[in-house]
Design a protein around this motif. Structure first.
Motif, PDB file in Angstrom:
ATOM      1  N   GLY A 144       0.829  -1.199   0.000  1.00 51.33           N
ATOM      2  CA  GLY A 144       0.000   0.000   0.000  1.00 51.33           C
ATOM      3  C   GLY A 144       0.860   1.245   0.000  1.00 51.33           C
ATOM      4  N   VAL A 145       0.356   2.303  -0.611  1.00 49.05           N
ATOM      5  CA  VAL A 145       1.128   3.549  -0.711  1.00 49.05           C
ATOM      6  C   VAL A 145       0.282   4.732  -0.249  1.00 49.05           C
ATOM      7  CG1 VAL A 145       2.886   2.917  -2.398  1.00 49.05           C
ATOM      8  CG2 VAL A 145       0.597   3.511  -3.186  1.00 49.05           C
ATOM      9  N   GLY A 146      -0.348   4.574   0.906  1.00 47.59           N
ATOM     10  CA  GLY A 146      -1.052   5.665   1.558  1.00 47.59           C
ATOM     11  C   GLY A 146      -0.400   5.984   2.880  1.00 47.59           C
ATOM     12  N   ASN A 147      -0.986   6.923   3.626  1.00 47.94           N
ATOM     13  CA  ASN A 147      -0.375   7.344   4.883  1.00 47.94           C
ATOM     14  C   ASN A 147      -0.381   6.245   5.936  1.00 47.94           C
ATOM     15  OD1 ASN A 147       0.318   9.860   3.975  1.00 47.94           O
ATOM     16  ND2 ASN A 147      -1.489  10.885   4.798  1.00 47.94           N
ATOM     17  N   VAL A 148      -1.366   5.343   5.894  1.00 48.57           N
ATOM     18  CA  VAL A 148      -1.368   4.243   6.858  1.00 48.57           C
ATOM     19  C   VAL A 148      -0.161   3.339   6.626  1.00 48.57           C
ATOM     20  CG1 VAL A 148      -2.607   2.215   7.686  1.00 48.57           C
ATOM     21  CG2 VAL A 148      -3.865   4.303   7.164  1.00 48.57           C
ATOM     22  N   ALA A 149       0.172   3.108   5.353  1.00 48.76           N
ATOM     23  CA  ALA A 149       1.365   2.307   5.046  1.00 48.76           C
ATOM     24  C   ALA A 149       2.615   2.988   5.592  1.00 48.76           C
ATOM     25  CB  ALA A 149       1.488   2.104   3.539  1.00 48.76           C
ATOM     26  N   LEU A 150       2.694   4.315   5.454  1.00 44.59           N
ATOM     27  CA  LEU A 150       3.840   5.046   6.005  1.00 44.59           C
ATOM     28  C   LEU A 150       3.872   4.944   7.520  1.00 44.59           C
ATOM     29  CD1 LEU A 150       4.227   8.364   3.963  1.00 44.59           C
ATOM     30  CD2 LEU A 150       5.391   6.184   3.661  1.00 44.59           C
ATOM     31  N   ASP A 151       2.696   5.043   8.160  1.00 40.15           N
ATOM     32  CA  ASP A 151       2.645   4.917   9.620  1.00 40.15           C
ATOM     33  C   ASP A 151       3.182   3.565  10.063  1.00 40.15           C
ATOM     34  OD1 ASP A 151       1.565   7.414   9.936  1.00 40.15           O
ATOM     35  OD2 ASP A 151      -0.479   6.739  10.335  1.00 40.15           O
ATOM     36  N   VAL A 152       2.727   2.511   9.399  1.00 39.50           N
ATOM     37  CA  VAL A 152       3.177   1.159   9.758  1.00 39.50           C
ATOM     38  C   VAL A 152       4.685   1.035   9.575  1.00 39.50           C
ATOM     39  CG1 VAL A 152       3.051  -1.271   9.100  1.00 39.50           C
ATOM     40  CG2 VAL A 152       0.955   0.071   9.271  1.00 39.50           C
ATOM     41  N   ALA A 153       5.181   1.506   8.432  1.00 40.81           N
ATOM     42  CA  ALA A 153       6.620   1.416   8.154  1.00 40.81           C
ATOM     43  C   ALA A 153       7.427   2.219   9.172  1.00 40.81           C
ATOM     44  CB  ALA A 153       6.909   1.920   6.741  1.00 40.81           C
ATOM     45  N   ARG A 154       6.936   3.400   9.506  1.00 43.99           N
ATOM     46  CA  ARG A 154       7.670   4.261  10.432  1.00 43.99           C
ATOM     47  C   ARG A 154       7.697   3.682  11.843  1.00 43.99           C
ATOM     48  NH1 ARG A 154       4.688   8.110  10.009  1.00 43.99           N
ATOM     49  NH2 ARG A 154       3.697   8.122  12.058  1.00 43.99           N
ATOM     50  N   VAL A 155       6.543   3.208  12.322  1.00 42.85           N
ATOM     51  CA  VAL A 155       6.493   2.647  13.677  1.00 42.85           C
ATOM     52  C   VAL A 155       7.341   1.387  13.769  1.00 42.85           C
ATOM     53  CG1 VAL A 155       4.987   1.581  15.388  1.00 42.85           C
ATOM     54  CG2 VAL A 155       4.266   3.682  14.245  1.00 42.85           C
ATOM     55  N   LEU A 156       7.311   0.547  12.734  1.00 38.52           N
ATOM     56  CA  LEU A 156       8.147  -0.646  12.739  1.00 38.52           C
ATOM     57  C   LEU A 156       9.630  -0.299  12.747  1.00 38.52           C
ATOM     58  CD1 LEU A 156       6.283  -2.950  10.176  1.00 38.52           C
ATOM     59  CD2 LEU A 156       6.621  -3.420  12.606  1.00 38.52           C
ATOM     60  N   SER A 157       9.991   0.801  12.112  1.00 35.27           N
ATOM     61  CA  SER A 157      11.404   1.149  11.940  1.00 35.27           C
ATOM     62  C   SER A 157      11.955   2.006  13.065  1.00 35.27           C
ATOM     63  CB  SER A 157      11.594   1.901  10.612  1.00 35.27           C
ATOM     64  OG  SER A 157      11.141   1.128   9.526  1.00 35.27           O
ATOM     65  N   LYS A 158      11.109   2.727  13.753  1.00 33.64           N
ATOM     66  CA  LYS A 158      11.585   3.673  14.754  1.00 33.64           C
ATOM     67  C   LYS A 158      12.267   2.963  15.914  1.00 33.64           C
ATOM     68  CE  LYS A 158       9.644   8.268  15.194  1.00 33.64           C
ATOM     69  NZ  LYS A 158       8.571   9.126  15.699  1.00 33.64           N
ATOM     70  N   HIS A 159      13.313   3.566  16.422  1.00 32.29           N
ATOM     71  CA  HIS A 159      13.989   3.033  17.598  1.00 32.29           C
ATOM     72  C   HIS A 159      13.178   3.388  18.844  1.00 32.29           C
ATOM     73  CE1 HIS A 159      17.306   1.938  15.066  1.00 32.29           C
ATOM     74  NE2 HIS A 159      17.424   3.179  14.647  1.00 32.29           N
ATOM     75  N   PRO A 160      13.219   2.566  19.864  1.00 35.42           N
ATOM     76  CA  PRO A 160      12.318   2.738  21.017  1.00 35.42           C
ATOM     77  C   PRO A 160      12.454   4.083  21.704  1.00 35.42           C
ATOM     78  CG  PRO A 160      14.041   1.108  21.471  1.00 35.42           C
ATOM     79  CD  PRO A 160      14.071   1.377  20.006  1.00 35.42           C
ATOM     80  N   GLU A 161      13.674   4.607  21.786  1.00 37.00           N
ATOM     81  CA  GLU A 161      13.853   5.886  22.483  1.00 37.00           C
ATOM     82  C   GLU A 161      13.208   7.046  21.736  1.00 37.00           C
ATOM     83  OE1 GLU A 161      17.787   5.226  20.222  1.00 37.00           O
ATOM     84  OE2 GLU A 161      16.140   4.064  21.074  1.00 37.00           O
ATOM     85  N   ASP A 162      12.882   6.840  20.448  1.00 35.26           N
ATOM     86  CA  ASP A 162      12.288   7.905  19.653  1.00 35.26           C
ATOM     87  C   ASP A 162      10.771   7.842  19.624  1.00 35.26           C
ATOM     88  OD1 ASP A 162      14.782   9.000  18.879  1.00 35.26           O
ATOM     89  OD2 ASP A 162      15.016   7.385  17.407  1.00 35.26           O
TER      90      ASP A 162
END
Length: 472
Positions: A144-162
């Motif tokens: 998917g290429v909508g904002n929900v896809a970006l949210d999922v990708a970002r949350v999966l990738s973010k380091h815990p302290e961030d």
């Protein structure tokens, strides 16, 4: 006096109630919500690191704080009270329940994919979702290429302290702290001119510490339909500009421990797995045909991933006693009119498209038609719905109860020290039972999983000192 019941206390229901309250009509409005807390997808469908959430919630808060709209939370219409019973007690009923499910993905192996809506509900602390999520994959695909896809990708990738600085529940922070992910691949079947990202979210993706965003030059192609789309939309021009900037980055600068890859012109064709576990995603390379649409080229590629998330859109759930179009996922309506005395607004009315501005204009249309029909209204039962709820021992919550829960969550955040100083603005209470008890002025009990220090759940802050996962 016209009595109106609005079902759903997300933006659609709150805006419809607000427009009706300000219409000049003599109205009494009850706003029903199946969760103990209001705000719908703003609280449970948007990533907690979006700063604009606070602005939207602030606007919704001011509407409900006025007191001319009565909030009745923790009441599920269709279970605790029927639509027919509402119609007996109100002159009109407005359905504003939104879209809470993932749209289907019609490819082989789709049953092995996680739903993005389910994942978002988990990390947002939705009380009706499991407390644990299997985060074991190092390589992940997001379709998917909508904002929900970006949210999922970002949350999966973010380091815990961030992410710990947000209102994210502690059980979610704990799981994300152990997440071994290194690469998240986002797939879209069309090109840069057709992706549904918004510019702000796409640009913010590149500001996540310790995460590289990689876009590939081979994925840039524009036909006449694409050019027309760009000429018609400055927002899409900004999206293409942001993608171009990512693609033009020097590959030698990609040295972060985690990466988000955005792949265009790749249509998912199959999720491959063994014994129910994902091992790969197959895609077919596509090409533009002139009008902005694409066709397959027959070139198949297999991507080694251990988890797949589908973010191909939201889908509404039916309510017993209300017509529902299973194919479109909406309540059939004409300008918001469903049946005499029954109306719809928001995503349940038009489908899961558009942002807050669309929701407001949508509500205005529905309310205008409702007011035009007001002379035809009638109801047969004069008793207050609260009497029925109390008779059935439904532990409903109110606006005053939400203010108690709101203050409780803010205190939890205020008592939570951050590694680099300061405190969190709030920590969500995850348990429905605890949310309900707090809202009703009762002791929450022991079911406070998701809150630091409760039931032996270690604080994620305490884990940072010995955290050995990838960091930027």
């Amino acid at each position: 006096m016209v009595k109106i019941a609005v079902v759903g206390a997300g933006p659609a229901g709150i805006y419809a109630s607000d427009i009706l309250a300000k219409s000049g009509e003599d109205v009494e409005i009850d706003l029903f919500e199946r969760l103990p807390a209001p705000y719908g997808l703003v609280r449970y469908g948007v990533a907690p690191d979006h700063p604009r959430i606070k602005q939207i919630i602030s606007a919704l808060y001011k509407i409900l704080q006025r007191g001319d709209i009565r909030l009745l939370g923790n009441v599920e219409v269709g279970r605790d009270v029927s639509v027919e019973e509402l119609q007996e007690r109100y002159d009109a009923v407005i359905i504003a329940t939104g879209a809470d499910r993932d749209a289907p993905l019609p490819i082989p192996g789709a049953d092995m994919a996680y739903g993005a809506a389910d994942f978002v509900s988990w990390y947002d602390g939705h009380p009706d979702y499991p407390r644990h999520w299997p985060l074991e994959a190092r390589e992940v695909a997001v379709i998917g290429v909508g904002n929900v896809a970006l949210d999922v990708a970002r949350v999966l990738s973010k380091h815990p302290e961030d992410i710990i600085t947000t209102e994210i529940p502690e059980n979610v922070a704990e799981s994300l702290a152990k997440n071994p992910v290194t690469d998240v691949h986002v797939f879209g079947r069309r090109g840069p001119a057709q992706v549904k990202f918004t510019p702000l979210e796409l640009r913010e993706l590149g500001k996540v510490p310790g995460v590289d965003v990689i876009v590939y030059e081979d994925d840039f192609d524009f036909d006449e339909g694409s050019q027309e789309a760009l000429r018609a939309s400055k927002q899409q021009q900004q999206v293409v500009k942001a993608l171009t900037q990512y693609a033009s980055a020097d590959p030698s600068e990609h040295n972060a421990p985690r990466r988000i890859h955005i792949h265009m012109f790749e249509a998912p064709t199959e999720i491959v797995g063994e014994n129910g576990s994902v091992t790969a995603l197959k895609t077919e390379r596509t090409e533009l045909v002139g009008d902005g649409s694409v066709r397959g080229t027959g070139v198949i590629r297999q991507w080694p991933v251990q988890a797949v998330y589908r973010a191909v859109g939201y889908y509404s759930s039916p309510i017993e006693g209300v017509p529902f179009d299973e194919k479109r996922g909406v309540v059939p309506n004409d300008g918001g009119r469903v049946q005499p005395g029954l109306y719809a607004t928001g995503w349940i009315k038009r489908g899961p498209v558009g942002l807050i501005g669309s929701t407001k204009s949508d509500a205005q249309e529905t309310i205008a038609n409702l007011i035009a029909d007001a002379s035809q209204f009638s109801h047969s039962v004069d008793s207050d719905i609260v009497e029925l709820l109390e008779e059935r021992a439904v532990p409903f919550t109110t606006w005053q109860g939400w203010e108690l829960l709101d203050a409780y969550e803010q205190k939890l955040g205020g008592d939570y020290p951050l590694p680099e100083g300061g405190v969190r603005e709030r920590i969500k209470v995850v348990s429905r039972d605890a949310m309900t008890k707090i809202s009703r002025g009762e002791e929450p009990g022991e079911d406070l999983i998701g809150v630091p220090g409760e039931l032996g759940v270690p604080s994620a802050v305490e884990r940072f000192d010995d955290y050995s996962g990838p960091r930027g």
